[in-house]
Design a protein around this motif. Structure first.
Motif, short mmCIF file in Angstrom:
data_model
loop_
_atom_site.label_atom_id
_atom_site.label_comp_id
_atom_site.label_asym_id
_atom_site.label_seq_id
_atom_site.Cartn_x
_atom_site.Cartn_y
_atom_site.Cartn_z
N ALA A 1 102.36 33.77 108.73
CA ALA A 1 103.67 33.13 108.92
C ALA A 1 104.75 34.19 108.97
O ALA A 1 104.53 35.33 108.55
CB ALA A 1 103.95 32.18 107.75
N LEU A 2 105.90 33.79 109.51
CA LEU A 2 107.08 34.65 109.49
C LEU A 2 108.18 33.90 108.73
O LEU A 2 108.45 32.73 109.04
CB LEU A 2 107.56 34.93 110.92
N VAL A 3 108.78 34.57 107.76
CA VAL A 3 109.96 33.99 107.11
C VAL A 3 111.13 34.32 108.02
O VAL A 3 111.35 35.49 108.35
CB VAL A 3 110.20 34.59 105.71
N VAL A 4 111.87 33.31 108.45
CA VAL A 4 112.98 33.55 109.37
C VAL A 4 114.28 33.51 108.57
O VAL A 4 114.67 32.47 108.06
CB VAL A 4 113.00 32.49 110.50
N ARG A 5 114.91 34.68 108.48
CA ARG A 5 116.17 34.75 107.72
C ARG A 5 117.32 34.94 108.68
O ARG A 5 117.38 35.93 109.42
CB ARG A 5 116.13 35.91 106.74
N PRO A 6 118.28 34.03 108.68
CA PRO A 6 119.40 34.18 109.60
C PRO A 6 120.24 35.41 109.24
O PRO A 6 120.16 35.91 108.12
CB PRO A 6 120.21 32.90 109.38
N PRO A 7 121.05 35.88 110.21
CA PRO A 7 121.93 37.01 109.92
C PRO A 7 122.79 36.69 108.69
O PRO A 7 123.23 35.56 108.51
CB PRO A 7 122.81 37.10 111.17
N PHE A 8 122.99 37.70 107.86
CA PHE A 8 123.84 37.62 106.66
C PHE A 8 123.37 36.59 105.64
O PHE A 8 124.16 36.12 104.83
CB PHE A 8 125.31 37.35 107.05
N ASP A 9 122.11 36.22 105.70
CA ASP A 9 121.57 35.31 104.68
C ASP A 9 121.78 35.96 103.31
O ASP A 9 121.53 37.15 103.14
CB ASP A 9 120.08 35.09 104.95
N GLU A 10 122.24 35.19 102.36
CA GLU A 10 122.52 35.75 101.03
C GLU A 10 121.21 36.12 100.31
O GLU A 10 120.13 35.72 100.75
CB GLU A 10 123.31 34.75 100.20
N ALA A 11 121.37 36.86 99.21
CA ALA A 11 120.18 37.25 98.43
C ALA A 11 119.48 35.97 97.96
O ALA A 11 120.12 34.98 97.64
CB ALA A 11 120.60 38.09 97.23
N ARG A 12 118.16 36.01 97.99
CA ARG A 12 117.36 34.84 97.60
C ARG A 12 116.49 35.20 96.41
O ARG A 12 116.06 36.34 96.27
CB ARG A 12 116.46 34.40 98.76
N LEU B 1 114.43 38.20 97.40
CA LEU B 1 114.78 38.96 98.61
C LEU B 1 116.23 39.38 98.53
O LEU B 1 117.09 38.60 98.11
CB LEU B 1 114.57 38.09 99.86
N LYS B 2 116.47 40.62 98.98
CA LYS B 2 117.87 41.11 99.02
C LYS B 2 118.64 40.39 100.12
O LYS B 2 118.03 39.85 101.05
CB LYS B 2 117.88 42.60 99.32
N ALA B 3 119.97 40.47 100.07
CA ALA B 3 120.80 39.87 101.12
C ALA B 3 120.42 40.47 102.47
O ALA B 3 120.08 41.66 102.56
CB ALA B 3 122.28 40.12 100.81
N ASN B 4 120.49 39.65 103.50
CA ASN B 4 120.14 40.14 104.85
C ASN B 4 121.37 40.74 105.53
O ASN B 4 122.50 40.39 105.21
CB ASN B 4 119.57 38.98 105.68
N ASP B 5 121.13 41.61 106.50
CA ASP B 5 122.24 42.19 107.26
C ASP B 5 122.50 41.35 108.52
O ASP B 5 122.12 40.18 108.59
CB ASP B 5 121.95 43.67 107.59
N ARG B 6 123.04 41.95 109.55
CA ARG B 6 123.46 41.16 110.72
C ARG B 6 122.32 40.79 111.66
O ARG B 6 122.55 40.13 112.67
CB ARG B 6 124.54 41.91 111.49
#
Ligand code: AMP
Ligand code: MG
Length: 419
Positions: free
Chosen positions: A393-404, A350-355
């Motif tokens: 299911a939902l993957v919950v990615r916090p704001p600004f989560d780094e690339a995974r 997964l790419k890095a997340n935004d805000r």
């Protein structure tokens, strides 16, 4: 002005964090009245009061096994002999007092006779018969006190067994019933009005004309709301004109504890919810939330009824129902809802997340070693109900989560299989 202004997010207008939005929504909500319900009818509902045990469990010391109630002192070694002096069966206690050298035939759940301190297991003894006067010979020396359940082992009369706010399950109902209760004081189910908005909407079963679509959100929400223990109340479809939302809410067939709308949450010229709320003369929150999907959310009161305005896109509306509506209904029902989150291994990069906190539609599965593995869907368009319908299911990615990367652990919110 410096050349480098830093990352883009530092200059964008602030968004409201999901947790803050939820706090504000829950703050204004309280359960209203209570009702006395039979315990067999309360599964899924929250207790309005604490419950103390009326009875002790077990009510008296009882045997945990079939065998003989004896005194340990009478069974010092293999070969010791006792005389059977009576029988204590479940529901038919033996009321005498056991003398020295005597044994009372006993069965699981039967009251321990006065004078006995130990259960000699049936298989650790031999008996000349099943009648009083029979000789019982000890084969295996019992440990003093063995297989006796003391009175109140499980629950003592007067113990607080359940606290107000507990959501009743079948097992908690069994506990309350065992402790002598038949009814409980329960918060009333909240009435939740559901109002769709939009000129493009055709009720389910209709044939969409040019530019029209079937309104699906209300049916989803009715099912969701009922599963959360509230009463869904259909308020129909409000067309995109001033006053329509207000008049649909005022035409509700029952008093409402909450109004949920979908669509019209933007500030487009056809989005009239905000105007209607202002016209009804009460406080209003028009929020941009740091989440994806579901950025626009309306929060306020309409004719003093709390209102939650979900986005129109079916997936945004459904995800927001899970994140905001479910806890809101729990609060109105006298309970607290905390979504269950589990850690799972990502199947893809997964790419890095935004805000914005991301809720990726995904498939949760278990590998051959029983470890949770989650695969986010490739398409995450919030209009695509087919992707949401196929997710569990939902993957919950916090704001600004780094690339995974595939194999990394992420937090996952399993979707209720029936929702
Ligand atoms: P809106 O916020 O009103 O602009 O709606 C956003 C999108 O959601 C639009 O594409 C609408 O057609 C769609 N939408 C709104 N309400 C519903 C509904 N009840 N069922 C299905 N789609 C809807
Ligand atoms: Mg609309």
């Amino acid at each position: 002005m410096p050349m480098n202004e830093g990352p883009k997010h530092q200059t964008a207008p602030p968004l409201l964090a999901v947790a803050d939005a939820l706090d504000r929504i829950l703050n204004g909500l309280v359960p209203s009245d209570t009702e006395i319900c039979k315990l067999q009818d309360v599964r899924g509902r929250a207790l309005a009061t604490d419950i103390a045990a009326r009875l002790s469990l077990p009510p008296a010391a009882v045997s945990a096994m079939d065998g003989y109630a004896v005194r340990a002192a009478d069974c010092p070694a293999p070969g010791a002999r006792l005389t059977r002096a009576g029988e204590s069966a479940a529901g038919r206690p033996w009321n005498g007092s056991m003398g020295k050298g005597e044994a009372i035939r006993i069965f699981t759940g039967a009251v321990i006779p006065d004078g006995a301190d130990t259960i000699l297991l049936q298989e650790d003894a031999s008996a000349t018969g099943e009648t009083d006067g029979a000789t019982i010979t000890v084969k295996e020396v019992p440990r003093k006190g063995q297989f006796i359940r003391p009175a109140g082992l499980d629950v003592s009369a007067g113990d607080m067994i359940l606290t107000a706010g507990t959501v009743m399950s079948a097992r908690l109902i069994a506990l309350a019933i065992s402790a002598g209760h038949t009814e409980a004081s329960i918060w009333r189910r909240p009435n939740v009005g559901i109002l769709s908005t939009g000129d493009e909407l055709v009720p389910p079963g209709g044939t969409p004309g040019p530019g029209q679509i079937i309104s699906s959100n209300a049916t989803y929400l009715a099912s969701f709301i009922a599963a959360c223990g509230a009463v869904p109340i259909d308020l129909g479809i409000a067309r995109d004109r001033p006053g329509a939302v207000l008049s649909c809410v005022r035409a509700a067939p029952a008093p409402l504890d909450l109004v949920v709308t979908t669509g019209g949450a933007s500030v487009g010229v056809h989005d009239h919810i905000v105007d209607d709320l202002s016209a009804s003369g009460t406080e209003l929150g028009f929020w941009k939330i740091a989440m994806r999907p579901g950025k626009p959310l309306i929060h306020g009161r309409i004719d003093d009824i709390p209102l939650l305005g979900l986005p129109g896109n079916p997936v945004s509306s459904a995800v927001c129902a899970n994140i905001f509506l479910r806890p809101a209904i729990a609060r109105l029902s006298g309970a607290d809802h905390h979504p269950q989150m589990i850690a799972a291994r990502l199947a893809i990069d997964l790419k890095a997340n935004d805000r914005r906190q991301d809720y990726l539609r995904a498939t949760l599965d278990y590998d051959s070693q029983g470890r949770a593995v989650v695969t986010p869907a490739r398409k995450q368009d919030s209009s695509m109900i087919s992707i949401y319908a196929g997710a569990n299911a939902l993957v919950v990615r916090p704001p600004f989560d780094e690339a995974r990367q595939a194999g990394d652990m992420v937090m996952v919110m399993p979707l209720d299989p029936l929702l």
